[in-house]
Design an enzyme around this catalytic site. Structure first.
Site, PDB file in Angstrom:
ATOM      1  N   ARG A   1      99.452   0.419  92.258  1.00 30.91           N
ATOM      2  CA  ARG A   1      98.834  -0.345  93.361  1.00 30.91           C
ATOM      3  C   ARG A   1      99.929  -1.007  94.195  1.00 30.91           C
ATOM      4  O   ARG A   1      99.863  -1.043  95.422  1.00 30.91           O
ATOM      5  CB  ARG A   1      97.876  -1.415  92.806  1.00 30.91           C
ATOM      6  CG  ARG A   1      97.287  -2.296  93.898  1.00 30.91           C
ATOM      7  CD  ARG A   1      96.244  -3.264  93.372  1.00 30.91           C
ATOM      8  NE  ARG A   1      95.689  -4.085  94.448  1.00 30.91           N
ATOM      9  CZ  ARG A   1      94.706  -4.964  94.289  1.00 30.91           C
ATOM     10  NH1 ARG A   1      94.166  -5.138  93.101  1.00 30.91           N
ATOM     11  NH2 ARG A   1      94.255  -5.665  95.310  1.00 30.91           N
TER      12      ARG A   1
ATOM     13  N   ASN B   1      87.737   2.319  92.129  1.00 25.58           N
ATOM     14  CA  ASN B   1      88.112   2.525  93.527  1.00 25.58           C
ATOM     15  C   ASN B   1      89.064   3.701  93.689  1.00 25.58           C
ATOM     16  O   ASN B   1      89.581   4.207  92.697  1.00 25.58           O
ATOM     17  CB  ASN B   1      88.790   1.243  94.047  1.00 25.58           C
ATOM     18  CG  ASN B   1      87.772   0.315  94.685  1.00 25.58           C
ATOM     19  OD1 ASN B   1      86.890   0.752  95.408  1.00 25.58           O
ATOM     20  ND2 ASN B   1      87.903  -0.970  94.396  1.00 25.58           N
TER      21      ASN B   1
ATOM     22  N   CYS C   1      79.668  -0.867  94.917  1.00 22.38           N
ATOM     23  CA  CYS C   1      80.747  -1.795  95.276  1.00 22.38           C
ATOM     24  C   CYS C   1      80.216  -3.216  95.237  1.00 22.38           C
ATOM     25  O   CYS C   1      79.057  -3.466  95.557  1.00 22.38           O
ATOM     26  CB  CYS C   1      81.220  -1.484  96.686  1.00 22.38           C
ATOM     27  SG  CYS C   1      82.330  -2.717  97.393  1.00 22.38           S
ATOM     28  N   ASP C   2      81.078  -4.142  94.862  1.00 21.32           N
ATOM     29  CA  ASP C   2      80.623  -5.530  94.760  1.00 21.32           C
ATOM     30  C   ASP C   2      80.900  -6.364  96.010  1.00 21.32           C
ATOM     31  O   ASP C   2      80.552  -7.537  96.056  1.00 21.32           O
ATOM     32  CB  ASP C   2      81.265  -6.215  93.553  1.00 21.32           C
ATOM     33  CG  ASP C   2      82.755  -6.441  93.757  1.00 21.32           C
ATOM     34  OD1 ASP C   2      83.320  -5.902  94.723  1.00 21.32           O
ATOM     35  OD2 ASP C   2      83.351  -7.176  92.949  1.00 21.32           O
TER      36      ASP C   2
ATOM     37  N   HIS D   1      83.311  -0.144 102.019  1.00 18.92           N
ATOM     38  CA  HIS D   1      84.334  -1.008 102.640  1.00 18.92           C
ATOM     39  C   HIS D   1      84.400  -0.765 104.149  1.00 18.92           C
ATOM     40  O   HIS D   1      85.475  -0.865 104.762  1.00 18.92           O
ATOM     41  CB  HIS D   1      85.722  -0.778 101.985  1.00 18.92           C
ATOM     42  CG  HIS D   1      85.814  -1.315 100.579  1.00 18.92           C
ATOM     43  ND1 HIS D   1      86.983  -1.321  99.869  1.00 18.92           N
ATOM     44  CD2 HIS D   1      84.894  -1.871  99.768  1.00 18.92           C
ATOM     45  CE1 HIS D   1      86.777  -1.853  98.661  1.00 18.92           C
ATOM     46  NE2 HIS D   1      85.502  -2.194  98.586  1.00 18.92           N
TER      47      HIS D   1
ATOM     48  N   TYR E   1      86.232  -5.838 104.971  1.00 24.80           N
ATOM     49  CA  TYR E   1      87.304  -4.827 104.991  1.00 24.80           C
ATOM     50  C   TYR E   1      87.578  -4.288 106.387  1.00 24.80           C
ATOM     51  O   TYR E   1      88.625  -3.678 106.621  1.00 24.80           O
ATOM     52  CB  TYR E   1      86.981  -3.681 104.023  1.00 24.80           C
ATOM     53  CG  TYR E   1      87.370  -4.012 102.599  1.00 24.80           C
ATOM     54  CD1 TYR E   1      88.645  -3.725 102.122  1.00 24.80           C
ATOM     55  CD2 TYR E   1      86.482  -4.639 101.732  1.00 24.80           C
ATOM     56  CE1 TYR E   1      89.017  -4.040 100.822  1.00 24.80           C
ATOM     57  CE2 TYR E   1      86.843  -4.958 100.431  1.00 24.80           C
ATOM     58  CZ  TYR E   1      88.119  -4.656  99.978  1.00 24.80           C
ATOM     59  OH  TYR E   1      88.491  -4.978  98.698  1.00 24.80           O
TER      60      TYR E   1
ATOM     61  N   ARG F   1      99.357  -8.145  97.367  1.00 22.04           N
ATOM     62  CA  ARG F   1      98.206  -8.523  96.542  1.00 22.04           C
ATOM     63  C   ARG F   1      98.396  -8.064  95.081  1.00 22.04           C
ATOM     64  O   ARG F   1      98.029  -8.777  94.160  1.00 22.04           O
ATOM     65  CB  ARG F   1      96.925  -7.923  97.151  1.00 22.04           C
ATOM     66  CG  ARG F   1      95.664  -8.170  96.335  1.00 22.04           C
ATOM     67  CD  ARG F   1      95.261  -9.627  96.304  1.00 22.04           C
ATOM     68  NE  ARG F   1      94.121  -9.854  95.415  1.00 22.04           N
ATOM     69  CZ  ARG F   1      93.859 -11.004  94.817  1.00 22.04           C
ATOM     70  NH1 ARG F   1      94.640 -12.061  95.002  1.00 22.04           N
ATOM     71  NH2 ARG F   1      92.800 -11.128  94.045  1.00 22.04           N
TER      72      ARG F   1
HETATM   73  P1  NAD Z   1      93.257  -2.525  85.471  1.00 24.72           P
HETATM   74  O1  NAD Z   1      94.483  -1.725  85.725  1.00 24.72           O
HETATM   75  O2  NAD Z   1      93.359  -3.856  84.869  1.00 24.72           O
HETATM   76  O3  NAD Z   1      92.282  -1.668  84.531  1.00 24.72           O
HETATM   77  C1  NAD Z   1      92.052  -0.323  84.654  1.00 24.72           C
HETATM   78  C2  NAD Z   1      92.086   0.345  83.288  1.00 24.72           C
HETATM   79  O4  NAD Z   1      91.784   1.740  83.480  1.00 24.72           O
HETATM   80  C3  NAD Z   1      93.444   0.290  82.592  1.00 24.72           C
HETATM   81  O5  NAD Z   1      93.339  -0.249  81.311  1.00 24.72           O
HETATM   82  C4  NAD Z   1      93.890   1.740  82.546  1.00 24.72           C
HETATM   83  O6  NAD Z   1      94.657   2.085  81.416  1.00 24.72           O
HETATM   84  C5  NAD Z   1      92.566   2.480  82.565  1.00 24.72           C
HETATM   85  N1  NAD Z   1      92.656   3.875  82.975  1.00 24.72           N
HETATM   86  C6  NAD Z   1      93.387   4.415  83.958  1.00 24.72           C
HETATM   87  N2  NAD Z   1      93.188   5.724  84.037  1.00 24.72           N
HETATM   88  C7  NAD Z   1      92.294   6.049  83.079  1.00 24.72           C
HETATM   89  C8  NAD Z   1      91.673   7.259  82.676  1.00 24.72           C
HETATM   90  N3  NAD Z   1      91.943   8.414  83.273  1.00 24.72           N
HETATM   91  N4  NAD Z   1      90.798   7.213  81.649  1.00 24.72           N
HETATM   92  C9  NAD Z   1      90.539   6.045  81.030  1.00 24.72           C
HETATM   93  N5  NAD Z   1      91.061   4.863  81.374  1.00 24.72           N
HETATM   94  C10 NAD Z   1      91.946   4.868  82.394  1.00 24.72           C
HETATM   95  O7  NAD Z   1      92.488  -2.596  86.864  1.00 24.72           O
HETATM   96  P2  NAD Z   1      91.437  -3.665  87.436  1.00 24.72           P
HETATM   97  O8  NAD Z   1      92.069  -4.459  88.494  1.00 24.72           O
HETATM   98  O9  NAD Z   1      90.780  -4.384  86.348  1.00 24.72           O
HETATM   99  O10 NAD Z   1      90.410  -2.737  88.187  1.00 24.72           O
HETATM  100  C11 NAD Z   1      89.744  -1.685  87.574  1.00 24.72           C
HETATM  101  C12 NAD Z   1      89.035  -0.846  88.610  1.00 24.72           C
HETATM  102  O11 NAD Z   1      87.876  -1.496  89.095  1.00 24.72           O
HETATM  103  C13 NAD Z   1      89.864  -0.521  89.845  1.00 24.72           C
HETATM  104  O12 NAD Z   1      89.589   0.785  90.265  1.00 24.72           O
HETATM  105  C14 NAD Z   1      89.361  -1.510  90.851  1.00 24.72           C
HETATM  106  O13 NAD Z   1      89.642  -1.109  92.147  1.00 24.72           O
HETATM  107  C15 NAD Z   1      87.910  -1.472  90.521  1.00 24.72           C
HETATM  108  N6  NAD Z   1      87.074  -2.563  91.045  1.00 24.72           N
HETATM  109  C16 NAD Z   1      86.044  -2.193  91.835  1.00 24.72           C
HETATM  110  C17 NAD Z   1      85.200  -3.108  92.352  1.00 24.72           C
HETATM  111  C18 NAD Z   1      84.109  -2.639  93.258  1.00 24.72           C
HETATM  112  O14 NAD Z   1      83.520  -3.363  93.971  1.00 24.72           O
HETATM  113  N7  NAD Z   1      83.786  -1.349  93.326  1.00 24.72           N
HETATM  114  C19 NAD Z   1      85.391  -4.466  92.052  1.00 24.72           C
HETATM  115  C20 NAD Z   1      86.443  -4.848  91.236  1.00 24.72           C
HETATM  116  C21 NAD Z   1      87.276  -3.855  90.730  1.00 24.72           C
HETATM  117  C1  G6P Z   2      86.420  -6.464  96.210  1.00 25.96           C
HETATM  118  C2  G6P Z   2      86.141  -5.024  96.456  1.00 25.96           C
HETATM  119  C3  G6P Z   2      86.649  -4.204  95.314  1.00 25.96           C
HETATM  120  C4  G6P Z   2      88.105  -4.479  95.067  1.00 25.96           C
HETATM  121  C5  G6P Z   2      88.356  -5.953  94.874  1.00 25.96           C
HETATM  122  C6  G6P Z   2      89.852  -6.205  94.862  1.00 25.96           C
HETATM  123  O1  G6P Z   2      85.660  -6.923  95.140  1.00 25.96           O
HETATM  124  O2  G6P Z   2      84.792  -4.734  96.638  1.00 25.96           O
HETATM  125  O3  G6P Z   2      86.422  -2.857  95.626  1.00 25.96           O
HETATM  126  O4  G6P Z   2      88.529  -3.789  93.909  1.00 25.96           O
HETATM  127  O5  G6P Z   2      87.800  -6.679  95.915  1.00 25.96           O
HETATM  128  O6  G6P Z   2      90.085  -7.438  94.305  1.00 25.96           O
HETATM  129  P1  G6P Z   2      91.523  -7.864  93.818  1.00 25.96           P
HETATM  130  O7  G6P Z   2      91.296  -9.221  93.310  1.00 25.96           O
HETATM  131  O8  G6P Z   2      91.928  -6.854  92.730  1.00 25.96           O
HETATM  132  O9  G6P Z   2      92.438  -7.782  94.987  1.00 25.96           O
HETATM  133 MN    MN Z   3      84.545  -2.462  96.604  1.00 25.20          MN
END
Ligand code: NAD
Ligand code: G6P
Ligand code: MN
Length: 443
Positions: free
Chosen positions: A93, A147, A169-170, A200, A266, A286
């Protein structure tokens, strides 16, 4: 009453403890018999799992807990896969954010070149999990919030058209909470919304209370003055860091471009890219903020709990806002017909827009999945923006599937926040180098 078995994919995520606490807090609405963690990084997952195992034993000793890196163990006998993986972890990232900034281009996790790079990593990881689910629990549903959701959703639409996956998405949930607070409601659930866009990349067109009274004028009045910023902090909210405060305030300027609608935050990256670059620190983005903040806190607390053998004095918080995931699982499990914003194939929901686009619109969710609600025709301004952006997302997925350098170059060139094709190519070559381990080979 049936109790459910779920697997959290990306068990080592910083969001896992908050989600586990949220699930434990909702057991009366959504009973659980088994929680499994799956990750491909055993060291990272173990730290979270050891603490969560203790918490689950304390709060709900009847729930079976399993933490594994073995797909068969993880995906056998599950009803729901809750997926939040980050292929490449925060180290990647950081590169997604810093490489574009070298060219004076917005460096962001899900928008522009950073989002494209992340998409090229995520597609394979998400498809892999979906395939495991279908192999070992063919009746299960995957609720995916990994994501970049827009690109991941297009990939699953195109490459796994019949799979039971819902992308969510949240951000709209988070913004609606702020809107509700801004006008003195106690919860976003007191609002019924119309919304359309890509993930987004969308707009609210109508917001009413449950009696049908129009709430838009009051919310607009607030946004015109403060954006989505509140005068007092929202308790227990996810988006609390300084950079988020900036984003919520910036929504004022994003809103001004089209005062008929209310924008997703976004859009600031697409409407004011230069402002974003100007206030970015190319040495500290970030990703650095999250590593020093959320990651350090969550892993520190989990390690402390594991050592102590008890969650006494824990500062891990229930991710209250993530209860939308329970709402979604419940909607499928109990056919609740809850109305939720989801990322789904357009199929006419936005009448004058590509039926094959993955769009974010309100849906009624029941046991057969989401039924999108038509949002009618959209204005030229939004349509123009969305056509460009959806083409970027589709080109990325085609580039991934075909191993096409040319298409990925076109995707970067088409992105609103990349200034020209030459910069797009330089960026692409840098991103290929940085992502060697994760991307398919491009020819
Ligand atoms: P993080 O790196 O802390 O956690 C991700 C985990 O996924 C790690 O432990 C990693 O080892 C694991 N991983 C990676 N590739 C893998 C695979 N192929 N199979 C199994 N596990 C695997 O990340 P985070 O900041 O906690 O975020 C996690 C995800 O959630 C990100 O994609 C983030 O963008 C997403 N997210 C989405 C929303 C939303 O609104 N859609 C909100 C918050 C976070
Ligand atoms: C929002 C978006 C997520 C994104 C997150 C990033 O919740 O909807 O898609 O993953 O923000 O937050 P962060 O705290 O990791 O920058
Ligand atoms: Mn999102």
């Amino acid at each position: 009453m049936k109790k459910f078995s779920i697997v959290v994919a990306g068990g080592g995520s910083t969001f896992t403890p908050g989600i586990v606490l949220m699930l434990l807090d909702n057991l009366d609405r959504f009973p659980i018999r088994q929680i499994k963690f799956y990750d491909n990084n055993p060291e990272r997952q173990k730290q979270i799992a050891d603490a969560c195992e203790i918490i689950i034993k304390e709060k709900a000793p009847d729930i079976t807990f399993v933490s594994t890196t073995d797909p068969e163990t993880a995906f056998t006998d599950v009803d729901f896969v809750m997926a939040h993986i980050r292929v490449g972890l925060y180290a990647m990232r950081e590169k997604d954010e810093k490489i574009p900034l070298k060219y004076g281009v917005v460096g962001q996790e899900t928008c522009g070149p950073g989002g494209i790079a992340y998409g090229m990593r995520s597609i394979g990881g998400v498809l892999e999990i979906l395939d495991y689910m279908e192999q070992y629990s063919p009746d299960a549903w995957m609720l995916n919030y990994s994501n970049p959701a827009a690109i991941v959703a297009e990939a699953t639409r195109k490459l796994r058209p019949n799979s039971k996956i819902i992308n969510i998405c949240d951000m709209p949930v988070g913004i609606e909470e702020l809107m509700a607070k801004a006008i003195g409601l106690s919860s976003r659930k007191e609002m019924v919304v119309r919304y359309y866009g890509l993930n987004h990349f969308g707009w609210w067109t109508d917001i009413r209370d449950t009696k049908g009274n129009d709430l838009m004028p009051k919310i607009k009045e607030h946004v015109a003055q403060y954006g989505y910023a509140l005068k007092t902090d929202l308790e227990g909210a996810q988006h609390v860091d300084e950079s988020w405060a900036h984003t919520f305030a910036k929504a004022r300027e994003v809103y001004a471009v089209d005062p008929d609608t209310l924008p997703n935050t976004y859009l600031k990256y697409y409407f004011y890219p230069q402002d974003e670059v100007a206030h970015s620190n190319p040495e500290y983005t970030r990703a650095n903020e999250v590593m020093a903040g959320r990651e350090k806190h969550v892993f520190g607390e989990c390690n402390r709990i594991a050592q102590l053998g008890a969650s006494t004095g824990s500062t891990l918080e229930i991710d209250e806002h993530a209860s939308y995931i329970v709402d979604l699982a419940r909607a499928i499990a109990y056919n609740t017909h809850e109305r939720m914003l989801l990322i789904v194939p357009n199929n006419g929901a936005i009448v004058n827009f590509d039926p094959t686009a993955m769009v974010e619109v309100p849906c009624i969710v029941g046991s057969k999945g989401p039924e999108p609600l038509t949002q009618g025709e959209i204005p030229r301004f939004q349509k123009g923006l969305m056509e460009q952006q959806v083409a970027v997302e589709k080109l990325v997925v085609e580039a991934w599937a075909e191993g096409s350098y040319q298409k990925l170059w076109q995707a970067l060139t088409l992105s609103r926040i990349v200034p020209n094709a030459r910069v797009a190519k330089e960026l692409l070559d840098d991103l290929i180098e940085a992502n060697k381990e994760f991307w398919p080979e491009l020819r």
